[in-house]
Motif scaffolding. Structure first.
Motif, PDB file in Angstrom:
ATOM      1  N   ALA A  29     -15.656  -1.998  -2.512  1.00  0.00           N
ATOM      2  CA  ALA A  29     -14.208  -2.111  -2.751  1.00  0.00           C
ATOM      3  C   ALA A  29     -13.539  -0.744  -2.615  1.00  0.00           C
ATOM      4  CB  ALA A  29     -13.958  -2.683  -4.143  1.00  0.00           C
ATOM      5  N   GLU A  30     -14.188   0.300  -3.115  1.00  0.00           N
ATOM      6  CA  GLU A  30     -13.639   1.655  -3.013  1.00  0.00           C
ATOM      7  C   GLU A  30     -13.529   2.090  -1.548  1.00  0.00           C
ATOM      8  OE1 GLU A  30     -14.384   6.106  -4.923  1.00  0.00           O
ATOM      9  OE2 GLU A  30     -16.072   4.721  -4.738  1.00  0.00           O
ATOM     10  N   GLU A  31     -14.543   1.730  -0.764  1.00  0.00           N
ATOM     11  CA  GLU A  31     -14.529   2.070   0.666  1.00  0.00           C
ATOM     12  C   GLU A  31     -13.381   1.355   1.382  1.00  0.00           C
ATOM     13  OE1 GLU A  31     -18.444   1.079   2.014  1.00  0.00           O
ATOM     14  OE2 GLU A  31     -19.388   2.684   0.855  1.00  0.00           O
ATOM     15  N   ILE A  32     -13.145   0.079   1.018  1.00  0.00           N
ATOM     16  CA  ILE A  32     -12.036  -0.687   1.616  1.00  0.00           C
ATOM     17  C   ILE A  32     -10.709  -0.002   1.280  1.00  0.00           C
ATOM     18  CG2 ILE A  32     -10.759  -2.876   1.555  1.00  0.00           C
ATOM     19  CD1 ILE A  32     -13.480  -4.235   0.901  1.00  0.00           C
ATOM     20  N   LYS A  33     -10.555   0.359   0.012  1.00  0.00           N
ATOM     21  CA  LYS A  33      -9.318   1.009  -0.458  1.00  0.00           C
ATOM     22  C   LYS A  33      -9.057   2.306   0.309  1.00  0.00           C
ATOM     23  CE  LYS A  33      -9.571   3.428  -4.186  1.00  0.00           C
ATOM     24  NZ  LYS A  33      -9.839   3.767  -5.600  1.00  0.00           N
ATOM     25  N   MET A  34     -10.104   3.105   0.470  1.00  0.00           N
ATOM     26  CA  MET A  34      -9.951   4.392   1.147  1.00  0.00           C
ATOM     27  C   MET A  34      -9.713   4.237   2.646  1.00  0.00           C
ATOM     28  SD  MET A  34     -12.882   6.462  -0.954  1.00  0.00           S
ATOM     29  CE  MET A  34     -12.743   8.020  -0.092  1.00  0.00           C
ATOM     30  N   LYS A  35     -10.310   3.198   3.223  1.00  0.00           N
ATOM     31  CA  LYS A  35     -10.228   3.014   4.672  1.00  0.00           C
ATOM     32  C   LYS A  35      -8.923   2.368   5.116  1.00  0.00           C
ATOM     33  CE  LYS A  35     -13.266   1.597   8.469  1.00  0.00           C
ATOM     34  NZ  LYS A  35     -14.531   0.927   8.818  1.00  0.00           N
ATOM     35  N   ILE A  36      -8.500   1.280   4.453  1.00  0.00           N
ATOM     36  CA  ILE A  36      -7.296   0.566   4.927  1.00  0.00           C
ATOM     37  C   ILE A  36      -6.297   0.254   3.812  1.00  0.00           C
ATOM     38  CG2 ILE A  36      -8.517  -0.473   6.892  1.00  0.00           C
ATOM     39  CD1 ILE A  36      -8.545  -3.128   5.290  1.00  0.00           C
ATOM     40  N   GLY A  37      -6.550   0.752   2.581  1.00  0.00           N
ATOM     41  CA  GLY A  37      -5.637   0.473   1.471  1.00  0.00           C
ATOM     42  C   GLY A  37      -4.296   1.165   1.646  1.00  0.00           C
ATOM     43  N   SER A  38      -3.226   0.526   1.166  1.00  0.00           N
ATOM     44  CA  SER A  38      -1.894   1.131   1.234  1.00  0.00           C
ATOM     45  C   SER A  38      -0.997   0.509   0.167  1.00  0.00           C
ATOM     46  CB  SER A  38      -1.266   0.937   2.622  1.00  0.00           C
ATOM     47  OG  SER A  38      -1.013  -0.437   2.863  1.00  0.00           O
ATOM     48  N   ALA A  39       0.065   1.243  -0.183  1.00  0.00           N
ATOM     49  CA  ALA A  39       1.026   0.744  -1.171  1.00  0.00           C
ATOM     50  C   ALA A  39       2.351   0.388  -0.521  1.00  0.00           C
ATOM     51  CB  ALA A  39       1.245   1.815  -2.244  1.00  0.00           C
ATOM     52  N   HIS A  40       2.498   0.753   0.758  1.00  0.00           N
ATOM     53  CA  HIS A  40       3.760   0.524   1.476  1.00  0.00           C
ATOM     54  C   HIS A  40       3.407   0.070   2.894  1.00  0.00           C
ATOM     55  CE1 HIS A  40       7.637   1.516   3.401  1.00  0.00           C
ATOM     56  NE2 HIS A  40       8.149   1.436   2.192  1.00  0.00           N
TER      57      HIS A  40
ATOM     58  N   ASP B  16     -10.056   2.908 -10.528  1.00  0.00           N
ATOM     59  CA  ASP B  16     -11.053   1.881 -10.843  1.00  0.00           C
ATOM     60  C   ASP B  16     -10.428   0.491 -10.873  1.00  0.00           C
ATOM     61  OD1 ASP B  16     -12.968   3.800 -11.019  1.00  0.00           O
ATOM     62  OD2 ASP B  16     -13.160   3.773 -13.196  1.00  0.00           O
ATOM     63  N   GLU B  17      -9.210   0.420 -11.417  1.00  0.00           N
ATOM     64  CA  GLU B  17      -8.520  -0.873 -11.515  1.00  0.00           C
ATOM     65  C   GLU B  17      -8.169  -1.396 -10.114  1.00  0.00           C
ATOM     66  OE1 GLU B  17      -7.372  -4.144 -13.511  1.00  0.00           O
ATOM     67  OE2 GLU B  17      -8.282  -2.372 -14.438  1.00  0.00           O
ATOM     68  N   LEU B  18      -7.816  -0.482  -9.211  1.00  0.00           N
ATOM     69  CA  LEU B  18      -7.528  -0.882  -7.831  1.00  0.00           C
ATOM     70  C   LEU B  18      -8.785  -1.466  -7.183  1.00  0.00           C
ATOM     71  CD1 LEU B  18      -5.362   2.118  -6.508  1.00  0.00           C
ATOM     72  CD2 LEU B  18      -4.592   0.025  -7.621  1.00  0.00           C
ATOM     73  N   ASP B  19      -9.942  -0.820  -7.438  1.00  0.00           N
ATOM     74  CA  ASP B  19     -11.210  -1.323  -6.889  1.00  0.00           C
ATOM     75  C   ASP B  19     -11.525  -2.721  -7.429  1.00  0.00           C
ATOM     76  OD1 ASP B  19     -11.363   1.129  -5.685  1.00  0.00           O
ATOM     77  OD2 ASP B  19     -12.841   1.959  -7.070  1.00  0.00           O
ATOM     78  N   LYS B  20     -11.342  -2.894  -8.753  1.00  0.00           N
ATOM     79  CA  LYS B  20     -11.622  -4.200  -9.374  1.00  0.00           C
ATOM     80  C   LYS B  20     -10.727  -5.284  -8.784  1.00  0.00           C
ATOM     81  CE  LYS B  20     -13.030  -2.335 -13.867  1.00  0.00           C
ATOM     82  NZ  LYS B  20     -12.552  -2.103 -15.249  1.00  0.00           N
ATOM     83  N   THR B  21      -9.476  -4.935  -8.515  1.00  0.00           N
ATOM     84  CA  THR B  21      -8.526  -5.896  -7.956  1.00  0.00           C
ATOM     85  C   THR B  21      -8.970  -6.363  -6.572  1.00  0.00           C
ATOM     86  OG1 THR B  21      -6.744  -4.798  -9.169  1.00  0.00           O
ATOM     87  CG2 THR B  21      -6.092  -6.262  -7.404  1.00  0.00           C
TER      88      THR B  21
ATOM     89  N   VAL C 230      -5.037  -6.246   1.819  1.00  0.00           N
ATOM     90  CA  VAL C 230      -5.415  -5.294   0.767  1.00  0.00           C
ATOM     91  C   VAL C 230      -4.174  -4.852   0.000  1.00  0.00           C
ATOM     92  CG1 VAL C 230      -6.459  -3.041   0.288  1.00  0.00           C
ATOM     93  CG2 VAL C 230      -7.433  -4.501   2.060  1.00  0.00           C
ATOM     94  N   ARG C 231      -3.069  -4.632   0.712  1.00  0.00           N
ATOM     95  CA  ARG C 231      -1.825  -4.226   0.054  1.00  0.00           C
ATOM     96  C   ARG C 231      -1.337  -5.316  -0.896  1.00  0.00           C
ATOM     97  NH1 ARG C 231       0.394  -2.715   4.236  1.00  0.00           N
ATOM     98  NH2 ARG C 231       1.713  -4.479   4.790  1.00  0.00           N
ATOM     99  N   GLU C 232      -1.441  -6.573  -0.487  1.00  0.00           N
ATOM    100  CA  GLU C 232      -1.054  -7.687  -1.355  1.00  0.00           C
ATOM    101  C   GLU C 232      -1.962  -7.749  -2.586  1.00  0.00           C
ATOM    102  OE1 GLU C 232      -1.243 -11.101   1.160  1.00  0.00           O
ATOM    103  OE2 GLU C 232       0.573 -10.570   2.283  1.00  0.00           O
ATOM    104  N   ALA C 233      -3.265  -7.476  -2.373  1.00  0.00           N
ATOM    105  CA  ALA C 233      -4.226  -7.490  -3.486  1.00  0.00           C
ATOM    106  C   ALA C 233      -3.895  -6.407  -4.508  1.00  0.00           C
ATOM    107  CB  ALA C 233      -5.640  -7.296  -2.950  1.00  0.00           C
ATOM    108  N   LEU C 234      -3.409  -5.249  -4.027  1.00  0.00           N
ATOM    109  CA  LEU C 234      -3.143  -4.101  -4.903  1.00  0.00           C
ATOM    110  C   LEU C 234      -1.753  -4.129  -5.537  1.00  0.00           C
ATOM    111  CD1 LEU C 234      -4.631  -1.204  -2.721  1.00  0.00           C
ATOM    112  CD2 LEU C 234      -5.711  -2.363  -4.664  1.00  0.00           C
ATOM    113  N   LEU C 235      -0.967  -5.151  -5.214  1.00  0.00           N
ATOM    114  CA  LEU C 235       0.428  -5.206  -5.651  1.00  0.00           C
ATOM    115  C   LEU C 235       0.595  -5.075  -7.170  1.00  0.00           C
ATOM    116  CD1 LEU C 235       3.382  -5.583  -4.822  1.00  0.00           C
ATOM    117  CD2 LEU C 235       3.046  -8.059  -5.027  1.00  0.00           C
ATOM    118  N   GLU C 236      -0.205  -5.813  -7.939  1.00  0.00           N
ATOM    119  CA  GLU C 236      -0.034  -5.828  -9.395  1.00  0.00           C
ATOM    120  C   GLU C 236      -0.306  -4.468 -10.039  1.00  0.00           C
ATOM    121  OE1 GLU C 236      -1.644  -8.280 -13.291  1.00  0.00           O
ATOM    122  OE2 GLU C 236      -1.798  -9.224 -11.322  1.00  0.00           O
ATOM    123  N   PRO C 237      -1.486  -3.845  -9.795  1.00  0.00           N
ATOM    124  CA  PRO C 237      -1.710  -2.535 -10.427  1.00  0.00           C
ATOM    125  C   PRO C 237      -0.750  -1.448  -9.922  1.00  0.00           C
ATOM    126  CG  PRO C 237      -3.517  -3.091  -8.922  1.00  0.00           C
ATOM    127  CD  PRO C 237      -2.682  -4.309  -9.076  1.00  0.00           C
TER     128      PRO C 237
END
Length: 345
Positions: free
Chosen positions: A210-221, A187-192, A251-258
């Protein structure tokens, strides 16, 4: 006598009561239900209009007289009555609406919740029709569901990234040696992502987008092939609908903090691990479960940051529910790993 009869008619069930999704495991049948933890109610009342998939489709799209809510927040009950109605609906559904069926229920709860919060979960299940309620901590359930040898005198580490919480635990001899519960997860990733789109492009999007974006192109590396996707939302400057293209790198830059918060918690857990168990983890590595384990490159990032091998559970989304189900088949073991010495009847 009737109480015992109804108990015999009911199949024992295990419930992964998640912030985002609820999974129900029926003894000897496996996982029979997998639905969003969402309830649609009549505004100003607790009259339930829809539960699960049907209610989730209403999120962000309801008229003023209907409210679609998620009764669990950060893995714990935020709305007692709505949670009870949701549990009653799911228990009735898996028993095909059989009147009076009172099953024995095992519910997975976050490791970090208080006794008061545990009691709220237990009472909700009892009011929803359970005969007996056992609570098992989510990381323990996830480890059992992922097939880790939790009864061995050796270290096992599980990282369960759900919707509301990230549960990290080191387990040995059927007990949790160290655990931490971080309220940063899916949920926190979606909010970010929502905040990033608002801040960077003045584009307001909803949680589902936001959840769809995370699942489609989100990454941590960093990925070998970076991708992009169209995002539709409302322009905050003009108020008009607008489409914008966002890249996987953004999206990866957006998810960096959480993501960094999760990695830091894993490192803290490893630093708190007794030396003998640390030696076991060098050989066995870490195991990831939960929906968050499916985020591209997260296993690779954790491996780089810890120097250990990181495995993803065979079915990370079902690991906790599978764990509650395995406990149903071994009641003696269940009593051993239940998060409280007391069981409720």
């Amino acid at each position: 006598m009737f109480k015992k009869l109804f108990g015999l008619l009911a199949s024992d069930i295990g419930i992964d009561l998640g912030t985002a999704n609820t999974l129900v495991y029926v003894k000897d049948q496996g996982i029979v239900l997998r639905e969003p933890s969402v309830v649609a109610v009549q505004a100003g009342t607790n009259t339930v209009l829809a539960v699960g998939d049907e209610a989730k489709r209403m999120l962000g799209r309801t008229p003023s007289n209907i409210v679609a809510v998620r009764p669990l927040k950060d893995g714990v009950i935020a709305d007692f009555e709505v949670t009870e109605a949701m549990l009653r609906h799911f228990i009735s559904k898996v028993h095909n609406g059989r009147l009076g069926a009172k099953p024995r229920v095992v519910i997975a709860v976050p490791a970090g919740i208080t006794e008061v919060e545990k009691r709220a979960v237990q009472e909700s299940a009892m009011h929803a029709g359970a005969r007996e309620v056992y609570l098992i901590e989510e990381p323990m359930a996830a480890a059992i569901g992922a097939g880790l040898p939790v009864q061995d005198p050796a270290g096992n580490m599980i990282i369960d990234i759900g919707g509301g919480t990230t549960e990290i635990a080191i387990i040995s001899l059927s007990g949790i040696v160290f655990s931490s519960s971080l309220r940063v997860a899916g949920d926190e990733l979606d909010k970010t992502i929502v905040q990033y789109m608002k801040r960077t492009y003045n584009l307001m999007i909803g949680g589902r987008t936001a959840e769809e974006i995370k699942m489609k192109i989100g990454s941590a590396h960093p990925m070998e092939l970076e991708t992009s996707t169209e995002v539709k939302g409302r322009d905050l400057m003009t108020g008009m609908p607008k489409t914008h293209v966002i890249t996987s790198k953004e999206v990866r830059e957006a998810l960096l903090e959480p993501i960094s918060a999760i990695v830091d918690s894993v490192r803290t857990a490893l630093e708190s691990c007794p030396p003998e168990l640390s030696a076991d983890l060098v050989d066995r590595g870490l195991v990831m479960a939960g929906g968050g384990a499916l985020l591209r490159g997260l296993d690779k990032l954790l491996s780089e940051q810890t120097g250990l091998t990181v495995h993803i559970a065979e079915d990370p989304l079902s690991a906790v529910a599978e764990g509650t189900g395995k406990c149903l088949n071994e009641l003696k073991f269940l009593r051993q790993v239940a998060s409280s010495d007391r069981q409720w009847r």
